[in-house]
Design a protein around this motif. Structure first.
Motif, PDB file in Angstrom:
ATOM      1  N   ALA A  88      15.345   4.022   2.824  1.00 48.86           N
ATOM      2  CA  ALA A  88      14.480   5.253   1.330  1.00 48.86           C
ATOM      3  C   ALA A  88      15.187   6.101   1.920  1.00 48.86           C
ATOM      4  CB  ALA A  88      13.073   5.295   1.668  1.00 48.86           C
ATOM      5  N   PRO A  89      15.709   7.363   0.864  1.00 46.81           N
ATOM      6  CA  PRO A  89      15.856   8.460   1.687  1.00 46.81           C
ATOM      7  C   PRO A  89      15.462   9.424   2.907  1.00 46.81           C
ATOM      8  CG  PRO A  89      16.226   7.947  -0.824  1.00 46.81           C
ATOM      9  CD  PRO A  89      15.559   7.216  -0.426  1.00 46.81           C
ATOM     10  N   VAL A  90      16.100  10.788   3.128  1.00 50.52           N
ATOM     11  CA  VAL A  90      15.859   9.887   4.351  1.00 50.52           C
ATOM     12  C   VAL A  90      14.085  11.697   3.746  1.00 50.52           C
ATOM     13  CG1 VAL A  90      15.332  13.047   5.831  1.00 50.52           C
ATOM     14  CG2 VAL A  90      16.510  10.129   5.938  1.00 50.52           C
ATOM     15  N   ALA A 127      11.809   4.849  -2.309  1.00 53.16           N
ATOM     16  CA  ALA A 127      10.490   4.844  -0.986  1.00 53.16           C
ATOM     17  C   ALA A 127      10.086   3.680  -2.154  1.00 53.16           C
ATOM     18  CB  ALA A 127      10.256   5.862  -0.833  1.00 53.16           C
ATOM     19  N   ALA A 128      10.089   3.928  -3.246  1.00 52.45           N
ATOM     20  CA  ALA A 128       8.402   2.815  -3.705  1.00 52.45           C
ATOM     21  C   ALA A 128       9.806   1.733  -4.625  1.00 52.45           C
ATOM     22  CB  ALA A 128       8.081   3.672  -5.202  1.00 52.45           C
ATOM     23  N   ARG A 129      10.484   2.187  -4.742  1.00 51.34           N
ATOM     24  CA  ARG A 129      11.313   0.815  -4.588  1.00 51.34           C
ATOM     25  C   ARG A 129      11.515  -0.497  -3.640  1.00 51.34           C
ATOM     26  NH1 ARG A 129      15.817   1.564  -8.956  1.00 51.34           N
ATOM     27  NH2 ARG A 129      14.225   1.586 -10.430  1.00 51.34           N
ATOM     28  N   VAL A 185       0.720  -1.336   0.433  1.00 44.80           N
ATOM     29  CA  VAL A 185       0.227  -0.166   0.152  1.00 44.80           C
ATOM     30  C   VAL A 185       1.011   1.124   0.021  1.00 44.80           C
ATOM     31  CG1 VAL A 185      -1.684   1.792   1.507  1.00 44.80           C
ATOM     32  CG2 VAL A 185      -2.124  -1.741   0.854  1.00 44.80           C
ATOM     33  N   LEU A 186       1.736   0.684   0.729  1.00 45.78           N
ATOM     34  CA  LEU A 186       2.365   2.248   0.515  1.00 45.78           C
ATOM     35  C   LEU A 186       3.732   3.127  -0.025  1.00 45.78           C
ATOM     36  CD1 LEU A 186       4.107   2.558   4.225  1.00 45.78           C
ATOM     37  CD2 LEU A 186       1.730   3.819   3.527  1.00 45.78           C
ATOM     38  N   ALA A 187       4.025   1.290  -0.790  1.00 46.86           N
ATOM     39  CA  ALA A 187       4.650   1.484  -2.274  1.00 46.86           C
ATOM     40  C   ALA A 187       3.851   2.163  -3.518  1.00 46.86           C
ATOM     41  CB  ALA A 187       5.289  -0.123  -2.892  1.00 46.86           C
ATOM     42  N   ALA A 188       2.925   1.522  -3.683  1.00 47.15           N
ATOM     43  CA  ALA A 188       1.957   1.973  -4.616  1.00 47.15           C
ATOM     44  C   ALA A 188       1.744   3.996  -4.063  1.00 47.15           C
ATOM     45  CB  ALA A 188       0.269   1.774  -4.559  1.00 47.15           C
TER      46      ALA A 188
END
Length: 344
Positions: free
Chosen positions: A222-224, A93-95, A80-83
């Motif tokens: 993920a990057p900040v 972040a998605a990857r 859900v967060l990836a989408a």
């Protein structure tokens, strides 16, 4: 000394006024009851047959089933967060979330199959689709979600077939909430008191825990600059988990004791501390420091895992102790009798 005797003609020498009065108390006893004195004989205490458990505790292993609960929640909420990250241009972040969801659902399926004993048993559960069985529907859910999550991660990493990868990402996100919560429904469908009686709040506990875990994974990997929505999701998830757990404990009464005592209680307390620390650290410091974000993410992941293992051990303890089965049953029976008497 008694002078009465029993002969073939009846009782001879019977003294008047010495017959036992059936169903009647003595005057002294009546006066005591009128004064409200406590009975000398205490109310009978409950015990089980030869002290044996009323239920046969599940033969599930903690590492397999609690790990299955945790990894499934991490995968579903992560999709859900990836989408959301994909749609808002947060590519890294998605990857990271897509890859973590793929790894988590693979680990979840492996834990389930290991507990079943052999892979064929998982396949056999899919020979029938039974909407009233959480296990049956959960098996079909995993069978649909796994390929979607896998395609989303693989196509994102390779850069191939981007439209197909986007469709897989959205498909995994659509199934994600069910993947994150259905294990709570599965546990509640058993006769284990601490799980069965918590059927209202346990899915919310699992959803909140899953959201906190997936947010923690994003903070960790993920990057900040891309984690602002995940920090908000961490606060929401931790808050939902804690609120639902407290509400469940209050409603369950005595049956909630395993959530406060023993191994389950210790793990739940550790989970609360880690979840609050991780959510607060991510919200206050996660956007400023990479180290703070990583530490907050690790705390959220550990807190979610402790929640799942705590719930597992609490359920096993409640199944072993007969009082958590019998006493609530008696209370419900007494309440029904009282209601019938009042209506009558």
């Amino acid at each position: 000394m008694s002078t009465s005797d029993v002969t073939k003609d009846g009782i001879e020498g019977k003294r008047p006024g010495r017959d036992a009065l059936i169903g009647q108390g003595t005057g002294k006893g009546e006066r005591r009851r009128r004064r409200g004195e406590r009975a000398m004989v205490p109310k009978a205490e409950f015990t089980s047959y030869y002290g044996k458990p009323v239920l046969n505790p599940p033969v599930w292993q903690a590492a397999d089933i609690a790990g299955y609960f945790f990894l499934g929640g991490l995968a579903g909420a992560g999709s859900v967060l990836a989408a959301g990250a994909d749609l808002t241009g947060r590519r890294k972040a998605a990857r990271a979330l897509k890859v973590s969801s793929l790894v988590a659902i693979a680990g979840s399926a492996a834990a389930l199959i290991h507990d079943l004993g052999r892979p064929a048993r998982f396949y056999n559960m899919m020979r029938v689709m039974k909407p009233t069985s959480p296990m049956s529907m959960g098996s079909w859910l995993l069978a649909a979600y796994g390929p979607a999550a896998g395609a989303a991660a693989v196509l994102d990493v390779t850069g191939l077939f981007k439209p197909l990868g986007r469709a897989a990402t959205l498909g995994a996100a659509a199934l994600g909430p069910a993947v994150a919560s259905y294990t709570a429904v599965l546990a509640s469908d058993t006769a284990v008191p601490a799980w069965h009686d918590g059927y209202r709040e346990l899915p919310l506990v699992f959803v909140g825990s899953a959201a906190a875990a997936a947010s923690g994974m994003a903070l960790l990997a993920a990057p900040v600059r891309e984690t602002a929505p995940m920090r908000s999701a961490a606060v929401f998830g931790a808050g939902l988990e804690l609120a639902a757990a407290k509400l469940m404990e209050r409603r369950l009464g005595m049956v909630a004791e395993p959530y406060r005592e023993g191994t389950g209680g210790r793990l739940i307390r550790v989970a609360e501390v880690l979840s609050v620390a991780g959510a607060a650290g991510g919200a206050l410091l996660g956007g400023r420091s990479r180290i703070a974000a990583a530490l907050s993410g690790a705390a959220l992941l550990a807190g979610s895992a402790c929640t799942r293992f705590g719930v597992f051990h609490a359920g096993m303890q409640s199944a072993k102790d007969p009082k958590y089965t019998v006493v609530p049953q008696r209370e419900r029976a007494d309440a029904r009798d009282t209601a019938k008497t009042g209506n009558g």
